[in-house]
Design an enzyme around this catalytic site. Structure first.
Site, PDB file in Angstrom:
ATOM      1  N   TYR A   1       7.677   1.990   1.852  1.00 32.09           N
ATOM      2  CA  TYR A   1       7.126   2.298   0.526  1.00 32.09           C
ATOM      3  C   TYR A   1       8.246   2.650  -0.453  1.00 32.09           C
ATOM      4  CZ  TYR A   1       4.481   4.817  -3.079  1.00 32.09           C
ATOM      5  OH  TYR A   1       3.959   5.263  -4.278  1.00 32.09           O
TER       6      TYR A   1
ATOM      7  N   SER B   1       8.195   5.552  -8.335  1.00 35.97           N
ATOM      8  CA  SER B   1       7.916   6.784  -7.590  1.00 35.97           C
ATOM      9  C   SER B   1       9.204   7.578  -7.473  1.00 35.97           C
ATOM     10  CB  SER B   1       7.387   6.439  -6.195  1.00 35.97           C
ATOM     11  OG  SER B   1       7.401   7.560  -5.345  1.00 35.97           O
TER      12      SER B   1
END
Length: 266
Positions: free
Chosen positions: A145, A132
Site C-alpha cells: 500500500y 497517504s
C-alpha cells in the site's frame, strides 16, 4: 455549469469531498465500484450529484467517466480518490491482492489523471490525487500500500512538471493524510499489521475535516497537502535515515496497538 468527478465516492473521504464540491456549486459525478453505494451517495448529496459505476482498474472506464461528466459541462475538478487497503506482511499477500492494490491505487490514479488532463486541457482545472502519509517513510505491514502511495506522490509531482512545460493550465495536487476514520480503515482494524495506522494520536482523522482541507486546494497552487503538518519533520527524518525510520515505525506500531486496545475498551 462546471462539473467535477470524484472516484471511490460511495463512502468515506470521497463522499465527503463530493458533498463539498456540490456545496461549492459543481455538478458532481460520483463513481464507485459499488454502484448502489454510489447512487445512494449521489441521492444524499442532492440534485447536483449523479452516479456512475466504475472500477478504476479499467482504463477505459476513466474515459467513459470523462465523457459523461463533460456532457453536463466543462470538467474543472477531478479527484482520484478510489483505492484499496490490505495490511499484511509483503510475503503474506496473495498475488491477486498485490495486483489489485497496485492496479487500483497506482495504475487507477495514472489512468484517471490521463483522462482528466484530456478533459480539462481546454479550460484548465484542478486534479487531486489521494496519497497517504505512508508515502514518506517505512510502514511495515503496509509495504505494498505504502509503495503505491509513494508512487502516487512522485507521479503527481512529475505530472505537474509535464503540464507546466506544455503550458496546460491544470494544477495537480497530492493529498497525504495520516490515518482517517473510514470504512476502508475500520475493515482492517483487527488485522495485526494495521496497528501503525492508529499511531497518530488518540483518534483517527475525521473524513469531513480532511475533505475541508482538500477544498482549500481549489484556491491553491500547492502540490502536496500533508495532514497533519505536525508529522512532517518526523517524516523527513525517516526519509533521510531509513534505519532510524524503521526503529520509529516499530515504536509507532506499539503505540497504535495501545490506541486500538483503548478504543475497544471505551
Amino acid at each position: 455549469m462546471a462539473t467535477a468527478v470524484v472516484t471511490g465516492a460511495a463512502r468515506g473521504m470521497g463522499r465527503e469531498i463530493a458533498l463539498r464540491l456540490a456545496q461549492r456549486g459543481y455538478d458532481v459525478l460520483v463513481t464507485d465500484v459499488n454502484e448502489a453505494g454510489a447512487q445512494e451517495a449521489a441521492d444524499a448529496i442532492g440534485e447536483r450529484a449523479w452516479a456512475m459505476a466504475q472500477d478504476v482498474r479499467d482504463v477505459e472506464s476513466h474515459r467513459a467517466v470523462a465523457r459523461a461528466a463533460a456532457e453536463r459541462g466543462p470538467v474543472e475538478v477531478w479527484v482520484n480518490n478510489a483505492g484499496v487497503l490490505r495490511t499484511e506482511k509483503v510475503w503474506e499477500h496473495s498475488d491477486d491482492d498485490v495486483r489489485m492494490i497496485v492496479d487500483a491505487n497506482l495504475l487507477g490514479v495514472i489512468a484517471g489523471s490521463r483522462a482528466a488532463v484530456e478533459a480539462m486541457r481546454p479550460q484548465g482545472g484542478h486534479l487531486i490525487n489521494l496519497g497517504s502519509m505512508s508515502a514518506f517513510g517505512p510502514v511495515p505491514g503496509l509495504a505494498i500500500y505504502g509503495a503505491t502511495k509513494h508512487a502516487v506522490v512522485a507521479f503527481t509531482e512529475s505530472l505537474q512538471g509535464d503540464l507546466d512545460e506544455a503550458g496546460i493550465p491544470i494544477r495537480v495536487h497530492a493529498v497525504c493524510p495520516d490515518g482517517v476514520d473510514t470504512g476502508m480503515v475500520r475493515e482492517r482494524e483487527s488485522d495485526p499489521d494495521s496497528a501503525i495506522i492508529f499511531s497518530s494520536g488518540k483518534k483517527l482523522l475525521d473524513p469531513g475535516e480532511v475533505a475541508d482541507r482538500v477544498m482549500g486546494l481549489l484556491d491553491s497552487k500547492a502540490i502536496l497537502l500533508l495532514i497533519p503538518r505536525t508529522r512532517v519533520p518526523l517524516l523527513r527524518l525517516t526519509g533521510w535515515f531509513p534505519r532510524v525510520g524503521l526503529k520509529l515505525a516499530a515504536l509507532f506500531k506499539k503505540v497504535g496497538e495501545r490506541n486500538r486496545e483503548k478504543a475497544h475498551a471505551a
